[in-house]
Each structure stands twice: as structure tokens, then as C-alpha cells.
Design an enzyme around this catalytic site. Structure first.
Site, mmCIF file in Angstrom:
data_model
loop_
_atom_site.group_PDB
_atom_site.id
_atom_site.type_symbol
_atom_site.label_atom_id
_atom_site.label_comp_id
_atom_site.label_asym_id
_atom_site.label_seq_id
_atom_site.Cartn_x
_atom_site.Cartn_y
_atom_site.Cartn_z
ATOM 1 N N ASP A 1 -53.485 85.515 122.322
ATOM 2 C CA ASP A 1 -51.860 85.003 121.981
ATOM 3 C C ASP A 1 -51.030 84.747 123.505
ATOM 4 O OD1 ASP A 1 -49.769 84.070 120.940
ATOM 5 O OD2 ASP A 1 -49.723 85.579 119.477
HETATM 6 C C1 BGC Z 1 -47.331 83.192 118.928
HETATM 7 C C2 BGC Z 1 -48.617 82.346 118.342
HETATM 8 C C3 BGC Z 1 -48.346 80.783 118.801
HETATM 9 C C4 BGC Z 1 -48.425 80.924 120.269
HETATM 10 C C5 BGC Z 1 -48.233 79.482 120.826
HETATM 11 C C6 BGC Z 1 -47.076 82.961 120.359
HETATM 12 O O1 BGC Z 1 -45.957 83.360 120.754
HETATM 13 O O2 BGC Z 1 -47.455 84.603 118.412
HETATM 14 O O3 BGC Z 1 -48.678 82.426 116.956
HETATM 15 O O4 BGC Z 1 -49.393 79.943 118.293
HETATM 16 O O5 BGC Z 1 -47.102 81.638 120.588
HETATM 17 O O6 BGC Z 1 -47.048 78.898 120.775
#
Ligand code: BGC
Length: 752
Positions: free
Chosen positions: A296
Site C-alpha cells: 500500500d
Molecule cells: C490506499 C489504497 C489505494 C492507494 C493508492 C492508499 O492510501 O490505502 O487503497 O489504492 O492509496 O491510491
């Protein structure tokens, strides 16, 4: 493969390798080899062999464009890095033109390996559909698959290869802002929805120009963050992990999900990103997942903040060994992985394996054959202008609206009634889109509730007042709202959350209506006019006073581009509401987590006055609105339950049937739900568990025989040794309209 071709492939390979040794540069597009018949594995190997260590590490690196969806990361010269082959993927780049321009830069790199473009296409791309939690309330798997399909069609035409969806986290805590992104609290339903969404995004096959890679996230147990606080720790037994939180991920693997994203949280002390048990043993081992895992946003670097790694270098070491293939925005791999390999701390085989997984997806998408295959301005325009997409957005929005109350059948309204539309969200467009919509400069095509009503009934019978802002402390607008309300036959109160109140990093300790909205409700109800509430939100809210005092409630979530039209259709009976809640709605924050499939305990509270019972001294332990609940403008009767047998052998099955009748005056759909309870087992079992459902459309007066089949799978659970098994003994069977409204009951026995 024919001999001639094999030889020429071999020759090509030898030539390119020799060439590499001599000049360290490759002029030809290495991957645009003519050996198309080569197996993917061979093609991947032929690329991998000529990559330098730095280039391999580059494939594992993902940068965001300057548009960010997380905390600001350290500076990087992104375009130069792409040119230097130090980037395998970009996120947050959208549009055929932009993705093409950046892909061009990647093709200037020595290896000319195309980039993957990833984006959070969570509930639509150009056409915005209802938020996933709202869609889940439709219980309509085909419809959810279809909206994902359309989102993929639009995104893929705009150069996006990969969506970071579906979020398949089971969520039992509405304080957690990200409940809006998932399917709700139930594992059985969550698995079915995970499958539908993966299928929808990926279409028939990766490589088609209308398919994007799905990404099951957040692996794992992110939805169980303690206290509903985003990014918080998770502490749970392995059995609960396997039984409640992991199955939707497994379902996503079974449906062919191309990628996984791990999560910010630690699970029992080990950050998910650095968790070999989750990523290597379970996902890539036991489940045989052949795609790749992306971290993530910054979750690798955050392992230092967790107190799990001393340095960025150690974070990289832990993550790659734990099975995290791609680094989203931590810069941990680009900065350290090559050194770690050179120092002998990380095996090159581990790096190669991660690179291969990513290359495999690039091959499957067909990017090596045509890196620009997905960015197609013509297709992009066509997809954006496809009127069918709007029709489906409206249908999905209709299906997602939950009718929670309808006293004296005040709904549907008739067009002769004078209506006062009051509330801070009545004219909002942007808030209809909800959190995690793909952002556009112009939202003029979003249909507000006011516009939807105006289109339905015209201006003459439609009055409007804002009353207050969503998060207001001022009551200055109340007087006008009261005056307007008094002029109407019925008041529609549009309240709730603006689109930025639920979502990532939007946990709330107080999940009542923000600001002075509740005061406004009281002031309007005091006029004596019948009040219909439209509650717009990304999570279950607490609104007891309103629930007890207004005439009707439609929970309208955040419904997307066609919100206003869909709501107007439901208000005027052009669509008969059919949705049912997939999360329990608490009466107070103090009850959370409140979910239907809990254990009985040794002292269940049978009534609220019982002293030595598992409840609260100052509150009920029951939800305000239970899981599976939702009303219709018609009524349904359940009768004639039949079981083909009252005993079942482990390899056998029981056929269950009953009659469902639409006993009302208009056609409508009912979501019939089947629950089971294992009466006595070697581990205590939930008081009931959803094990079947069907959405049935019936004309007024029509009856239909509904059938379910019970097999061993539906009776099984994970025991303490994590064995999935069904134990012999008695099972209760319940069928009804919600987890709390069980109309038909029977039992049967599983025998050895
Ligand atoms: C989120 C994800 C997301 C990623 C990219 C993160 O902060 O937890 O779910 O896909 O950002 O935007």
C-alpha cells in the site's frame, strides 16, 4: 512450436545477449520479438536474462504522478527515472493522452519495458456508480459485475491497466471510514461480491482492450483495525482471520484476480507488508496466487514507524522477503534492493521471482506487443459518451437505495403533492459522487437531487431551502427552511455526510449527523409536516431521533453520476426499492462492533432488563437496523418450507424449497436470505450465518417456489487446527427477509 521458429528464437536470444554483453545497450525492442508462440514463461525468461539488477529493481518500483492519494513521498526525478528503467509502474496517471506520453518515455529506456498504469477505479471511472457499500446493498451480483465492467471499459480506453479494486475487507465497524469501499460485514456475501467485481474488472480475459487488472485489497484484515481507527493494528485469532477476513481474498484469487495489495496494519504484531505468513505461506503458497503483490502507499517505509524495521534498507529487506513484489511510493526498493542483493542479504532469486510476476502481467495484458494498446483517444471518447453507461449508473443507483422506514405508506409520493426539498446535500453534485471517485474538472453532468426532482415533477411543485451546511454550527438558515416546509405537503430532508467525511483516513468517533443537521430535522418535524429523509453517507450513521420521528427514510448513500434521477424514481414509485443493508446500523457508537453473526455467549441478553446478561446497562445491544434489512413498496409472504430430508450425510445434500408470494399491489423484488446455525460444535458457532440468498422479482400477486441446496461446504468451519470441516450434529435453518426477520424455520442433522 515449429522447429524453424524455435531456431530463430534461439538465434534472436543469443544475438541479443551477445549484443548486450558487447554494447550494454539494446537497440531493438527486446520484447517485441517475433517469437509470439513462445510460452509466456520463456518470453519472461528471455527478458529477465538480459536485465541488469538495477533494471530488475526498477520493475518493482511504482511512483505516483504529482496527483497523490497518500502522504507526500520523498522527491524523485520521476521522468528521468522512467527513462533510466527505474520504474515499473505509475499510479494516478489518467487519460489516454497522458498515459501515452509517459509510456513513450518508458520506451526510451534501455530495456523498453512498458509501464503499468494503476489507478483507484473504485466505483467508476468517468461514469460514477454508487459507492461499493451501496452497491453491495443491491445484493445483485450481475449488476455489480456490470458496473465494474463499465468502469473497466472506460478506464482501459484511457490507458489505465490496473485498478486498485475491489476492496474486499470485511468491515464490522462503521467508525472506520473505509467501510464505504467494501461489501459490508458478511463473509459469505463478501465472497460472492469479490468474485463478481473481479470478473467485472477483468472481463473475460486480461489483454482485451476493455479489461483492467483487478487488485484485491487490503491483504489482510485491514477492516478489523482496532477501534475503527484507520491504519490501526489488528489483533485476532488465526481462526477468525481464516473464517471471517480471508475468504473474500481467497474468492478473489479463485476468480483470477491479477494482483493483490497488502495493507497498512499489523496483524498480531507483524505489519501485513512484511508478513511472510500472509503473503508467502497463504497467498502465494496455499492459494497458489500467480499474480503480484503491491504494497500500500508507503507501507514499506512505514514498517520503521511501526517499530518493525530499523531503517529503510531493513524495510526493503523485510518486504521483499515477505513476498511484497512492488513498492508503492516508499522508494525502499529503488534505494536499497540492488545493494541488498550485492551484499548477499537478499537472494537474486527472490528479486527475480517478483520481477517475473510483474512481467507476466505485462505480457498477459499484451503490453510487450503493443505498449500503447490501452491509450486510445477514440475509444476513450466513445466510452465516455456511451449513453448506456448512464442508464446502467441510474439502474445501479436505484438498486442501492435502502428504504428503512415508510410509515403509513407515505412513499411513493404523487406528483400532485407540493414538495419542499430541504437540506445541505439537496443541490450538491460533488457529494453525490462520494469518496474515491475519479476526479474531473467539471462535474456538471452529475445529477443532483434537486435536478432529479425537477426533472420528475417540474418546478411548480418543488420548493427548496438549504437550511444549513453539513458541518455547520450556525442555525441561521433554519427560519427559511421552516417557512418553506410549511408551504409544502411533504418535506424531503437531504442530510448526511459530504463526500470527504467517509473514506480513507476518515474514521469518526461520533457517527451521528455532523453539525446542526439533527437540530434542523427536529425543527422541520416540529412543523407537523410529514418528513421523508434522504440520508447520504459513506457509512452507517446513528440517527435514532430521526428514525423514530420522521415518516420515511431512504438511505441513499453516495449514489454517483445519476443519484438525483435514481432518488426521484424511487420517491415517485417508478422504481420499487429492493436493497437491503449489508452492515448492521448501530443505535450508538458504544455498541460497536455490532454485527449479526456473533456468538451467543453463555449469557445472551434476551431482554434489555436482564441483569446478569451480555448487554449494556445503559443501552440495547441490538442494532437500530439489522443486517439484511430493507423495505419495499410491496409486501412478501413466505410459506411452505420443505426440506428434502431432515438428515444429511457428509457427501450428501438437502434441497430446501419454499414459496415466496408478492402479497402487495405492485411488482417488486425481495432478497430472500437463508441462515444456518450449527447448534453444538467443538468450537462455539455464530447465532446465525448467511449461507444463501436470492433476489427475486415478482409481479403483484405472483408466487414462486424458491430453492436452495445445503451441502457440506455450507456447514463447514475452521476448527482450531485450521481444518475446514463440518461436524455432525443438528443445524437450524432459517429463511427470511433479514437477519432479524426470519419467517421460516426448520432443522436437520448432519450424520456420519
Ligand atoms: C490506499 C489504497 C489505494 C492507494 C493508492 C492508499 O492510501 O490505502 O487503497 O489504492 O492509496 O491510491
Amino acid at each position: 512450436m515449429n522447429k524453424k521458429l524455435t531456431l530463430s528464437c534461439l538465434l534472436l536470444f543469443v544475438l541479443s545477449f551477445t549484443f548486450l554483453l558487447q554494447s550494454k545497450s539494446i537497440k531493438n525492442h527486446v520484447v517485441k520479438t517475433t517469437c509470439l508462440q513462445k510460452s509466456l514463461a520463456e518470453r519472461i525468461d528471455s527478458v529477465l536474462t538480459i536485465m541488469t539488477l538495477e533494471e530488475k529493481v526498477g520493475q518493482l518500483n511504482q511512483y505516483s504522478s504529482n496527483w497523490t492519494t497518500g502522504p507526500v513521498s520523498p522527491e524523485a526525478n520521476k521522468l528521468q527515472d522512467i527513462k533510466d528503467g527505474k520504474v515499473g509502474s505509475m499510479l494516478n496517471v489518467k487519460g489516454a493522452e497522458k498515459t501515452r506520453a509517459i509510456q513513450k518515455i518508458a520506451l526510451q529506456s534501455r530495456m523498453k519495458i512498458p509501464l503499468l498504469f494503476g489507478l483507484d477505479v473504485i466505483h467508476g471511472y468517468k461514469t460514477t456508480f454508487p459507492i461499493p457499500l451501496a452497491e453491495a446493498c443491491s445484493w445483485d451480483l450481475a449488476a455489480m459485475e456490470l458496473t465494474a465492467r463499465i468502469a473497466a471499459t472506460e478506464a482501459a480506453a484511457a490507458g489505465v491497466h490496473w485498478t486498485f479494486a475491489p476492496m474486499v475487507d470485511i468491515a464490522r465497524d462503521p467508525r472506520w471510514g473505509r467501510v464505504m469501499e467494501g461489501a459490508g460485514e458478511d463473509t459469505y456475501l463478501g465472497c460472492a461480491i469479490a468474485k463478481a467485481r473481479v470478473k467485472g474488472f477483468q472481463g473475460g480475459q486480461l489483454g482485451k482492450t476493455d479489461a483492467v487488472m483487478a487488485c484485491a485489497k487490503h491483504f489482510a484484515a485491514y477492516g478489523a483495525a482496532i477501534g475503527g481507527r484507520d491504519y490501526n493494528s489488528v489483533d485476532m485469532s488465526e481462526r477468525t482471520l481464516f473464517e471471517v477476513y480471508l475468504p473474500p481474498f481467497k474468492a478473489a484469487v479463485d476468480a483470477g484476480a491479477a494482483t493483490f495489495m497488502n495493507s497498512f496494519n499489523d496483524v498480531n504484531g507483524v505489519p501485513a507488508t512484511g508478513n511472510p505468513h500472509l503473503q508467502r505461506d497463504i497467498l502465494k503458497g496455499k492459494w497458489g496466487f500467480n499474480g503480484f503483490v503491491v504494497s500500500d502507499w508507503g507501507s514499506i517505509v512505514e514498517m520503521q514507524t511501526h517499530g518493525f524495521a530499523k531503517s529503510l534498507k531493513e524495510s526493503a529487506f523485510i518486504a521483499i522477503n515477505a513476498g511484497n513484489d512492488m513498492d508503492m511510493e516508499s522508494r525502499a526498493y529503488t534505494k536499497n534492493l540492488a545493494t541488498l542483493v550485492t551484499e548477499g542479504k537478499v537472494s537474486i532469486t527472490v528479486v527475480d521471482e517478483a520481477v517475473k510476476r510483474i512481467l507476466l502481467k505485462k505480457f498477459e495484458l499484451g503490453l510487450f506487443d503493443d505498449p500503447y494498446k490501452f491509450c486510445n483517444e477514440k475509444r476513450e471518447t466513445q466510452a465516455f459518451q456511451n449513453p448506456q453507461h448512464r442508464i446502467i449508473a441510474k439502474e445501479m443507483a436505484q438498486k442501492s437505495i435502502v428504504l428503512l422506514k415508510n410509515q403509513n405508506s407515505i412513499l411513493p409520493l404523487n406528483k400532485q403533492q407540493k414538495v419542499a426539498l430541504i437540506g445541505p446535500l439537496a443541490k450538491s453534485k460533488i457529494d453525490m459522487l462520494g469518496f474515491w471517485n475519479v476526479e474531473w474538472d467539471d462535474n456538471s453532468d452529475v445529477v443532483s437531487q434537486y435536478e432529479g426532482l425537477e426533472l420528475k415533477i417540474g418546478k411548480n411543485n418543488l420548493l427548496y431551502a438549504k437550511g444549513c451546511e453539513v458541518n455547520d454550527s450556525s442555525e441561521i438558515g433554519f427560519a427559511e427552511a421552516i417557512t418553506i416546509a410549511k408551504q409544502a405537503d411533504v418535506v424531503l430532508l437531504s442530510m448526511g455526510e459530504t463526500r470527504d467525511i467517509s473514506g480513507e483516513a476518515r474514521s469518526r468517533a461520533n457517527i451521528h449527523f455532523p453539525g446542526v443537521q439533527e437540530k434542523l430535522i427536529k425543527a422541520i418535524v416540529a412543523t407537523g409536516k410529514p418528513v421523508v429523509m434522504l440520508i447520504n453517507a459513506g457509512r452507517p450513521l446513528v440517527f435514532n431521533w430521526a428514525a423514530d420521528h420522521v415518516s420515511a427514510i431512504l438511505y441513499t448513500w453516495w449514489l454517483g453520476s445519476e443519484a438525483g434521477n435514481a432518488i426521484a424514481d424511487v420517491l415517485y414509485g417508478d422504481y420499487n426499492p429492493s436493497a437491503k443493508l449489508t452492515m448492521s446500523f448501530p443505535q450508538s457508537e458504544g455498541q460497536i462492533p455490532v454485527y449479526y453473526n456473533h456468538f451467543n455467549t453463555g449469557r445472551p441478553q434476551l431482554n434489555s432488563h436482564e441483569q446478569y446478561a451480555s448487554g449494556y446497562k445503559d443501552a440495547s445491544s441490538l442494532p437500530k437496523f439489522p443486517f439484511g434489512f430493507g423495505l419495499s413498496y410491496t409486501s412478501f409472504e413466505y410459506s411452505d418450507l420443505k426440506l428434502s430430508s431432515n438428515t444429511m450425510k457428509a457427501d450428501g445434500k438437502i434441497d430446501v424449497s419454499f414459496t415466496l408470494k408478492n402479497s402487495g399491489k405492485i411488482k417488486g423484488e425481495e432478497v430472500v436470505q437463508l441462515y444456518l446455525k450449527d447448534e453444538v460444535a467443538s468450537l462455539v458457532r455464530p447465532i446465525k450465518e448467511l449461507k444463501g440468498f436470492e433476489k427475486v422479482m415478482l409481479q403483484a400477486g405472483e408466487s414462486k417456489e424458491i430453492k436452495f441446496t445445503i451441502d457440506k461446504e455450507k456447514l463447514s468451519f475452521f476448527n482450531n487446527k485450521l481444518e475446514w470441516l463440518a461436524e455432525s450434529g443438528k443445524f437450524q435453518l432459517m429463511i427470511g427477509a433479514s437477519s432479524d426477520d426470519l419467517k421460516l424455520k426448520s432443522s436437520f442433522e448432519l450424520i456420519d
